[in-house]
Design a protein around this motif. Structure first.
Motif, mmCIF file in Angstrom:
data_model
loop_
_atom_site.group_PDB
_atom_site.id
_atom_site.type_symbol
_atom_site.label_atom_id
_atom_site.label_comp_id
_atom_site.label_asym_id
_atom_site.label_seq_id
_atom_site.Cartn_x
_atom_site.Cartn_y
_atom_site.Cartn_z
ATOM 1 N N THR A 1 -4.005 -10.781 -0.072
ATOM 2 C CA THR A 1 -2.979 -9.893 -0.627
ATOM 3 C C THR A 1 -3.405 -9.501 -2.027
ATOM 4 N N PHE A 2 -2.612 -8.628 -2.650
ATOM 5 C CA PHE A 2 -2.931 -8.229 -4.008
ATOM 6 C C PHE A 2 -2.950 -9.437 -4.955
ATOM 7 N N ASP A 3 -2.184 -10.450 -4.635
ATOM 8 C CA ASP A 3 -2.139 -11.626 -5.496
ATOM 9 C C ASP A 3 -3.479 -12.351 -5.540
ATOM 10 N N ILE B 1 -8.837 -2.124 -9.201
ATOM 11 C CA ILE B 1 -7.985 -2.133 -8.013
ATOM 12 C C ILE B 1 -6.544 -2.456 -8.397
ATOM 13 N N LEU B 2 -6.384 -3.427 -9.281
ATOM 14 C CA LEU B 2 -5.039 -3.775 -9.725
ATOM 15 C C LEU B 2 -4.365 -2.613 -10.441
ATOM 16 N N ARG C 1 -2.623 -0.364 -8.028
ATOM 17 C CA ARG C 1 -1.555 -0.950 -7.210
ATOM 18 C C ARG C 1 -0.246 -0.159 -7.252
ATOM 19 N N LEU D 1 -0.701 2.869 -5.079
ATOM 20 C CA LEU D 1 -0.885 2.503 -3.670
ATOM 21 C C LEU D 1 0.436 2.144 -3.004
ATOM 22 N N GLN D 2 1.409 1.750 -3.806
ATOM 23 C CA GLN D 2 2.724 1.369 -3.283
ATOM 24 C C GLN D 2 3.798 2.392 -3.633
ATOM 25 N N ARG E 1 0.137 7.960 -2.529
ATOM 26 C CA ARG E 1 -0.568 6.833 -1.889
ATOM 27 C C ARG E 1 -1.914 7.285 -1.317
ATOM 28 N N LEU F 1 -9.451 4.382 -4.497
ATOM 29 C CA LEU F 1 -9.804 3.004 -4.155
ATOM 30 C C LEU F 1 -11.136 2.968 -3.397
ATOM 31 N N TRP G 1 -6.713 -3.405 1.390
ATOM 32 C CA TRP G 1 -5.636 -2.418 1.296
ATOM 33 C C TRP G 1 -5.887 -1.228 2.219
#
Length: 323
Positions: A7-9, A16-17, A20, A23-24, A31, A38, A49
């Protein structure tokens, strides 16, 4: 590399972060553009993702973009996700997934695709065989052989392609049957071309019949394939094809007669040298050079001032061969 079930975590890639939030974003257009950015990073950490959006994004335009962007990756989970997208409810997603699958190069990817050749949906079977075609995966041969009897012509056509790339000689009889009698023009044409993997007289009857096919595209393919097979016994049928109603068929027949160096074609080729279509005159000149018969010299000399430069060049080549 981040596992695809992460996951993103689990991602600490700063670029990439930074993507985020977009992307959401609730807007599918935002998106989609974020997915492109990305993918431009070309970092394996972004695969998670891309695969996630292909599987679960509610917007078809985003899923389709994700499918397109995954074409450069051959990880098992990527290939599995692309195969699953072949049954997406939206056509543009299915087409994007099929295109990405068709550019895969590894045998490992091909093995993931194999089970989808037996799917209930004909479009899925078609896409699966298309993806397998250039992989030359021997495990695909028995499945493709069975698919030659598929009810859907697109599946039969792609199965022919798989067998042709694999050069499966044990499929010649079935391919000859399709070339002669399949109800679909594209299937007959593909099967006719696939018969070129042979070099013996077994395929000549089917190819001669294909040279009489009602569709000129099939006749054109038959004329080409007879030259590839390389049997002089094909000469008479090719000479007859010099009078075909379609110049495209005549061009291929002319070229094949030169390739076979079929001497009895001399008069027919001399006549073709005077045809109004320059492509035919060019091929006739080249074929006459291949025949090696000095009886063509006078006609070639007379045609040296042809109005088309490509024809003149072909004539010079032929004269050099004969003199």
């Amino acid at each position: 590399m981040t596992e695809l079930n992460a996951t993103f975590d689990d991602i600490d890639h700063p670029q990439i972060l930074a993507l985020r939030p977009r992307l959401q974003d609730p807007d599918p257009g935002v998106r989609r553009i974020a997915l492109i950015e990305l993918a431009d990073l070309e970092d394996p950490d972004g695969l998670f993702w891309l695969v996630d959006r292909l599987r679960d994004d509610p917007a078809a335009e985003v899923r389709a973009e994700a499918a397109s962007l995954l074409e450069a990756w051959e990880d098992t989970e990527v290939v599995q996700a692309l195969c699953a997208a072949l049954v997406d409810p939206q056509l543009n997603v299915r087409e994007a997934a099929a295109q990405s699958l068709s550019v895969l190069k590894s045998a490992e990817a091909g093995r993931e695709i194999l089970p989808w050749t037996r799917h209930a949906d004909a479009s899925v079977r078609t896409a699966a065989f298309r993806a397998l075609r250039e992989l030359r995966l021997i495990d695909a041969a028995p499945l493709a052989l069975l698919a030659l009897d598929d009810v859907d012509p697109a599946v039969r056509r792609e199965a022919v392609g798989v067998l042709g790339w694999l050069k499966q000689l044990d499929a010649l009889e079935a391919l000859a049957r399709l070339a002669s009698s399949d109800s679909d023009t594209d299937v007959r044409r593909a099967a006719t071309g696939a018969l070129g993997l042979a070099s013996d007289e077994r395929v000549l009857p089917a190819l001669r019949q294909a040279l009489q096919d009602q569709a000129w595209q099939v006749r054109e393919e038959a004329a080409t394939t007879l030259g590839k097979v390389g049997r002089v016994e094909a000469g008479p049928a090719l000479v007859e094809a010099l009078a075909d109603d379609y110049w495209q068929v005549r061009v291929r027949a002319t070229r094949s007669l030169g390739r076979l160096r079929y001497g009895p074609a001399l008069q027919g080729l001399l006549g073709t040298l005077e045809h109004s279509i320059s492509n035919l005159r060019k091929e006739a000149a080249l074929a006459l050079g291949e025949l090696g018969d000095k009886a063509a010299l006078a006609s070639l000399h007379a045609a040296q001032n042809d109005s088309d430069p490509e024809v003149r060049k072909a004539i010079r080549i032929a004269l050099a061969q004969l003199q």
